[in-house]
Scaffold this active site. Structure first.
Site, PDB file in Angstrom:
ATOM      1  N   LYS A   1       0.782  -1.411   0.097  1.00  0.00           N
ATOM      2  CA  LYS A   1       0.094  -0.177   0.208  1.00  0.00           C
ATOM      3  C   LYS A   1       0.745   1.194  -0.185  1.00  0.00           C
ATOM      4  O   LYS A   1       2.177   1.097   0.268  1.00  0.00           O
ATOM      5  CB  LYS A   1      -0.925  -0.038   1.070  1.00  0.00           C
ATOM      6  CG  LYS A   1       0.106  -0.123   2.578  1.00  0.00           C
ATOM      7  CD  LYS A   1      -0.944  -0.554   3.701  1.00  0.00           C
ATOM      8  CE  LYS A   1      -0.325  -0.272   4.988  1.00  0.00           C
ATOM      9  NZ  LYS A   1      -0.491  -1.460   5.899  1.00  0.00           N
TER      10      LYS A   1
ATOM     11  N   TYR B   1      17.057  29.626   8.454  1.00  0.00           N
ATOM     12  CA  TYR B   1      15.781  30.088   9.032  1.00  0.00           C
ATOM     13  C   TYR B   1      15.843  30.283  10.570  1.00  0.00           C
ATOM     14  O   TYR B   1      15.940  29.156  11.263  1.00  0.00           O
ATOM     15  CB  TYR B   1      14.557  29.447   8.546  1.00  0.00           C
ATOM     16  CG  TYR B   1      14.152  29.674   7.069  1.00  0.00           C
ATOM     17  CD1 TYR B   1      13.987  30.940   6.587  1.00  0.00           C
ATOM     18  CD2 TYR B   1      14.324  28.638   5.985  1.00  0.00           C
ATOM     19  CE1 TYR B   1      13.619  31.414   5.317  1.00  0.00           C
ATOM     20  CE2 TYR B   1      13.996  28.943   4.862  1.00  0.00           C
ATOM     21  CZ  TYR B   1      13.823  30.304   4.373  1.00  0.00           C
ATOM     22  OH  TYR B   1      13.351  30.509   3.103  1.00  0.00           O
TER      23      TYR B   1
HETATM   24  C1  LIG Z   1       0.015  -2.180   6.622  1.00  0.00           C
HETATM   25  C2  LIG Z   1      -0.543  -3.626   6.829  1.00  0.00           C
HETATM   26  C3  LIG Z   1       0.161  -4.820   7.285  1.00  0.00           C
HETATM   27  C4  LIG Z   1       1.706  -4.656   7.164  1.00  0.00           C
HETATM   28  O1  LIG Z   1       2.224  -3.974   8.171  1.00  0.00           O
HETATM   29  P1  LIG Z   1       3.806  -3.815   8.569  1.00  0.00           P
HETATM   30  O2  LIG Z   1       4.105  -3.435   9.926  1.00  0.00           O
HETATM   31  O3  LIG Z   1       4.291  -2.789   7.549  1.00  0.00           O
HETATM   32  O4  LIG Z   1       4.493  -5.268   8.323  1.00  0.00           O
HETATM   33  C5  LIG Z   1      -0.349  -5.750   7.398  1.00  0.00           C
HETATM   34  N1  LIG Z   1      -1.837  -6.035   7.393  1.00  0.00           N
HETATM   35  C6  LIG Z   1      -2.491  -4.592   7.353  1.00  0.00           C
HETATM   36  C7  LIG Z   1      -3.944  -4.991   7.624  1.00  0.00           C
HETATM   37  C8  LIG Z   1      -1.963  -3.515   7.088  1.00  0.00           C
HETATM   38  O5  LIG Z   1      -2.687  -2.701   6.810  1.00  0.00           O
END
Ligand SMILES: *Cc1c(COP(=O)(O)O)cnc(C)c1O
Length: 362
Positions: free
Chosen positions: A35, A259
């Site tokens: 994702k 800054y």
């Molecule tokens: C993002 C996600 C994962 C993976 O999590 P990590 O900590 O990056 O391994 C697994 N299951 C779901 C439902 C997620 O949204």
């Protein structure tokens, strides 16, 4: 001039990390979570490097479409599921699986006409984000099993809130132990595969692995446990974020830098100006002392990070000159050390890189 800033994506590292996950969870199938554009590494690049995964997990239907466009045929789980007939049609067309986390989705699946889809039933075991409450699971499962819009095994799944606290002393891992128990009780006797483990649970909670593990961060070589870099687990960074020095200047003692004059030169010194800023996704909140590598040797950010530029303490770097390479994180500089300094986690850093950064594959 064009900006010299690059995010180099290491396909070999992702491939290696997937193999490492398989070693850790030898009896489970692996759904690669990609994702947020593959945690900021580029969806197509990540998926191509991880093409040996047994499935992919994405947040949106559009991502499933991009994966199918690469010609891959593994299952794809859309985490946000569907909330309209059009979504359902698209899931079917893409042969994508859906999370089911809400009663309205059960209604739609019962009334669906058209080809059935595969469903992952999301159970809220205590994180209190998405999912059916434990006492509603049996009813939801029965309705899904009978719905004409559903095919195949229903996967029983949940998500951990604190699996980065590994099993250990009395208090440690309490929430994860509780979530495991709630899951076991809510699903006892129900048929179908189980899926719980994110990266941290893959590394630290072997009892949670089940039929499908769902690693994200680990595949990109990012730490999933506070205080321990990913290399502790044999994982390799999938991204090197780097730029060059635009200028090296000699500045007198007691001069304000950048800054709001948040930093002052403690002595006559050489100061580097690097072509990177928050406009590229480097964290503006990185304070003085945040590590970088200049010509492969450690140096520190000083002054406030601005949009296009930041300043680097070059005491101890007498030979540094304009044009020299500056590594911001990745090979030789764990992203966790930058994230810790900036008060965030590695995931946010890679997800925050902006469009003007040039992505290169290696
Ligand atoms: C993002 C996600 C994962 C993976 O999590 P990590 O900590 O990056 O391994 C697994 N299951 C779901 C439902 C997620 O949204």
């Amino acid at each position: 001039m064009s900006r010299p800033i690059t995010a180099t994506i290491h396909a070999g590292a992702m491939h290696h990390n997937l193999a490492t996950v398989r070693t850790r969870a030898p009896s489970s199938r692996v759904m690669a979570m990609v994702k947020a554009d593959g945690y900021g590494h580029g969806l197509e690049t990540a998926v191509s490097a991880l093409r040996d995964a047994d499935a992919f997990g994405v947040a949106a239907i559009e991502d499933a479409q991009r994966i199918r466009a690469l010609g891959l045929s593994q299952p794809i789980l859309v985490l946000s599921g569907f909330d309209s007939v059009e979504d359902l049609d698209q899931l079917r067309r893409l042969r994508a699986d859906s999370i089911v986390h809400h009663p309205a989705q059960l209604d739609m699946l019962e009334q669906a006409d058209g080809a059935p889809i595969r469903c992952w039933l999301k159970i809220d075991t205590g994180m209190h984000r998405l999912g059916f409450a434990p006492d509603r699971v049996r009813e939801a499962h029965a309705r899904l099993g009978a719905a004409r819009g559903v095919e195949g095994d229903i996967v029983l799944m949940s998500h951990f809130a604190s699996s980065d606290e590994f099993e250990g002393g009395s208090d440690h891992g309490r929430q994860t132990r509780r979530q495991l128990q709630v899951f076991a009780d809510a699903t006892a006797g129900l048929p179908g595969p189980r899926s719980l483990a994110n990266s941290a649970a893959i590394l630290g909670w072997p009892g949670s692995h089940g039929d499908w593990v769902r690693p994200g961060g680990a595949l990109f070589g990012m730490s999933v446990v506070h205080g321990r870099p990913a290399s502790d687990f044999g994982l390799q960074p999938a991204m090197t974020f780097a730029t060059r020095l635009l200028a090296v200047n000699q500045i007198g003692k007691g001069e304000p830098i950048g800054y709001s004059a948040t930093w002052e030169t403690p002595e006559d010194m050489r100061l580097g100006v690097a072509a990177v800023g928050y406009g590229d996704g480097y964290p503006r909140l990185a304070p003085a002392g945040t590590p970088v590598l200049v010509n492969g040797t450690p140096a520190q950010v000083v002054g406030r990070v601005s949009m296009d530029l930041m300043t680097i303490d070059l005491r101890g770097h007498p030979d540094a000159r304009a044009g020299d390479p500056v590594v911001l994180w990745g090979a030789g500089l764990p992203i966790e050390s930058v994230a810790d300094a900036a008060g965030t986690i590695a995931y946010e850093l890679t997800c925050s890189i902006t469009r003007r950064v040039r992505f290169v594959e290696s």
